[in-house]
Design a protein around this motif. Structure first.
Motif, PDB file in Angstrom:
ATOM      1  N   SER A   1      86.665  88.813  39.923  1.00  0.00           N
ATOM      2  CA  SER A   1      86.986  90.171  40.344  1.00  0.00           C
ATOM      3  C   SER A   1      86.262  90.474  41.650  1.00  0.00           C
ATOM      4  N   ARG A   2      86.846  91.326  42.427  1.00  0.00           N
ATOM      5  CA  ARG A   2      86.256  91.751  43.691  1.00  0.00           C
ATOM      6  C   ARG A   2      86.777  93.127  44.028  1.00  0.00           C
ATOM      7  N   GLU A   3      86.121  93.761  44.953  1.00  0.00           N
ATOM      8  CA  GLU A   3      86.522  95.099  45.333  1.00  0.00           C
ATOM      9  C   GLU A   3      86.204  95.343  46.803  1.00  0.00           C
ATOM     10  N   TYR A   4      86.855  96.352  47.349  1.00  0.00           N
ATOM     11  CA  TYR A   4      86.530  96.791  48.704  1.00  0.00           C
ATOM     12  C   TYR A   4      86.893  98.266  48.834  1.00  0.00           C
ATOM     13  N   ARG A   5      86.268  98.910  49.825  1.00  0.00           N
ATOM     14  CA  ARG A   5      86.573 100.309  50.102  1.00  0.00           C
ATOM     15  C   ARG A   5      87.648 100.350  51.175  1.00  0.00           C
ATOM     16  N   ALA A   6      88.756 100.991  50.840  1.00  0.00           N
ATOM     17  CA  ALA A   6      89.892 101.081  51.763  1.00  0.00           C
ATOM     18  C   ALA A   6      89.860 102.408  52.517  1.00  0.00           C
ATOM     19  N   ILE A   7      90.590 102.453  53.587  1.00  0.00           N
ATOM     20  CA  ILE A   7      90.797 103.718  54.279  1.00  0.00           C
ATOM     21  C   ILE A   7      91.547 104.622  53.308  1.00  0.00           C
ATOM     22  N   TRP A   8      91.067 105.835  53.083  1.00  0.00           N
ATOM     23  CA  TRP A   8      91.638 106.717  52.080  1.00  0.00           C
ATOM     24  C   TRP A   8      92.990 107.266  52.536  1.00  0.00           C
TER      25      TRP A   8
ATOM     26  N   LYS B   1      88.556  89.478  54.784  1.00  0.00           N
ATOM     27  CA  LYS B   1      88.271  88.045  54.900  1.00  0.00           C
ATOM     28  C   LYS B   1      88.616  87.285  53.622  1.00  0.00           C
ATOM     29  N   PHE B   2      88.589  87.970  52.465  1.00  0.00           N
ATOM     30  CA  PHE B   2      88.861  87.253  51.216  1.00  0.00           C
ATOM     31  C   PHE B   2      90.302  86.787  51.106  1.00  0.00           C
ATOM     32  N   LEU B   3      91.188  87.262  51.958  1.00  0.00           N
ATOM     33  CA  LEU B   3      92.571  86.776  51.935  1.00  0.00           C
ATOM     34  C   LEU B   3      92.630  85.269  52.182  1.00  0.00           C
ATOM     35  N   GLU B   4      91.607  84.734  52.847  1.00  0.00           N
ATOM     36  CA  GLU B   4      91.548  83.294  53.094  1.00  0.00           C
ATOM     37  C   GLU B   4      91.459  82.503  51.788  1.00  0.00           C
ATOM     38  N   ASP B   5      91.016  83.153  50.702  1.00  0.00           N
ATOM     39  CA  ASP B   5      90.871  82.485  49.406  1.00  0.00           C
ATOM     40  C   ASP B   5      92.201  82.326  48.664  1.00  0.00           C
TER      41      ASP B   5
ATOM     42  N   LYS C   1      84.715  94.981  36.896  1.00  0.00           N
ATOM     43  CA  LYS C   1      83.812  94.277  35.979  1.00  0.00           C
ATOM     44  C   LYS C   1      84.486  93.098  35.292  1.00  0.00           C
ATOM     45  N   GLY C   2      85.696  93.280  34.797  1.00  0.00           N
ATOM     46  CA  GLY C   2      86.387  92.217  34.078  1.00  0.00           C
ATOM     47  C   GLY C   2      87.587  92.761  33.339  1.00  0.00           C
ATOM     48  N   VAL C   3      88.100  91.974  32.400  1.00  0.00           N
ATOM     49  CA  VAL C   3      89.245  92.395  31.596  1.00  0.00           C
ATOM     50  C   VAL C   3      88.997  92.039  30.141  1.00  0.00           C
ATOM     51  N   LYS C   4      89.729  92.710  29.275  1.00  0.00           N
ATOM     52  CA  LYS C   4      89.730  92.342  27.862  1.00  0.00           C
ATOM     53  C   LYS C   4      91.158  92.443  27.355  1.00  0.00           C
ATOM     54  N   ILE C   5      91.421  91.678  26.312  1.00  0.00           N
ATOM     55  CA  ILE C   5      92.744  91.688  25.693  1.00  0.00           C
ATOM     56  C   ILE C   5      92.576  92.102  24.244  1.00  0.00           C
TER      57      ILE C   5
ATOM     58  N   LEU D   1      90.233  94.231  42.500  1.00  0.00           N
ATOM     59  CA  LEU D   1      91.151  93.116  42.265  1.00  0.00           C
ATOM     60  C   LEU D   1      90.647  92.281  41.096  1.00  0.00           C
ATOM     61  N   PHE D   2      91.551  91.918  40.205  1.00  0.00           N
ATOM     62  CA  PHE D   2      91.237  91.117  39.034  1.00  0.00           C
ATOM     63  C   PHE D   2      92.151  89.892  39.030  1.00  0.00           C
ATOM     64  N   GLU D   3      91.588  88.706  39.268  1.00  0.00           N
ATOM     65  CA  GLU D   3      92.362  87.460  39.225  1.00  0.00           C
ATOM     66  C   GLU D   3      92.468  87.010  37.770  1.00  0.00           C
ATOM     67  N   VAL D   4      93.680  86.799  37.295  1.00  0.00           N
ATOM     68  CA  VAL D   4      93.903  86.460  35.890  1.00  0.00           C
ATOM     69  C   VAL D   4      94.790  85.214  35.796  1.00  0.00           C
ATOM     70  N   ASN D   5      94.438  84.311  34.887  1.00  0.00           N
ATOM     71  CA  ASN D   5      95.285  83.144  34.635  1.00  0.00           C
ATOM     72  C   ASN D   5      96.586  83.599  33.973  1.00  0.00           C
TER      73      ASN D   5
END
Length: 156
Positions: free
Chosen positions: A30-37, A71-75, A103-107, A134-138
């Protein structure tokens, strides 16, 4: 007689679907960023991103406040989206001093819940903030998911 009634009730509960839903946590990046509102953002609604083109469009429409590009778009590449996808959550804050983090996810059963931490500053500023989580999930972890929600954990 009481044993027979107890057994019948137990069997009925199982067939009616009263069994407890099993909750499980899954590993996510997971990651986050502050966007222009912007008031045009789709706040407080999980957004599914399942290909690179949609992610690039989302980032372009929700630019980071303190940088020209994320910059994380490179990932991310087409290969990433073959086995994974991204859920995005946008949270509006009335103070730029408040902090939002993924923080994460739960199912639980067929529901995926995005877990978000919210820290409220004792002394805030008067600027609006838009936090993007952003939450990357399999894909394989969520193949039976029918609904997606969120939970915000308040920290003071």
């Amino acid at each position: 007689m009481k044993k027979i009634i107890s057994i019948i009730l137990l069997v009925l509960m199982i067939f009616i679907g009263c069994e407890k839903k099993i909750e499980k946590s899954i590993e996510v990046v997971s990651r986050e960023y502050r966007a222009i509102w912007s008031e045009d953002y789709n706040f407080d609604t999980p957004i599914l991103i399942d290909n690179l083109s949609d992610l690039k469009n989302f980032i372009e429409e929700h630019p980071e406040q303190f940088a020209n590009e994320n910059k994380f778009l490179e990932d991310y590449n087409e290969e990433f989206f073959k086995s994974k996808l991204i859920y995005i959550f946008i949270k509006s804050e009335s103070s730029g001093s408040n902090n939002i983090s993924a923080k994460g996810v739960k199912i639980e059963g067929d529901k995926l819940t995005l877990i978000i931490n919210r820290e409220v500053s004792e002394i805030g500023t008067a600027d609006m903030a838009a936090w993007i989580c952003l939450f990357e999930v399999n894909r394989s972890d969520i193949k039976d998911i029918k609904t997606v929600g969120y939970e915000i954990i308040e920290k003071n």
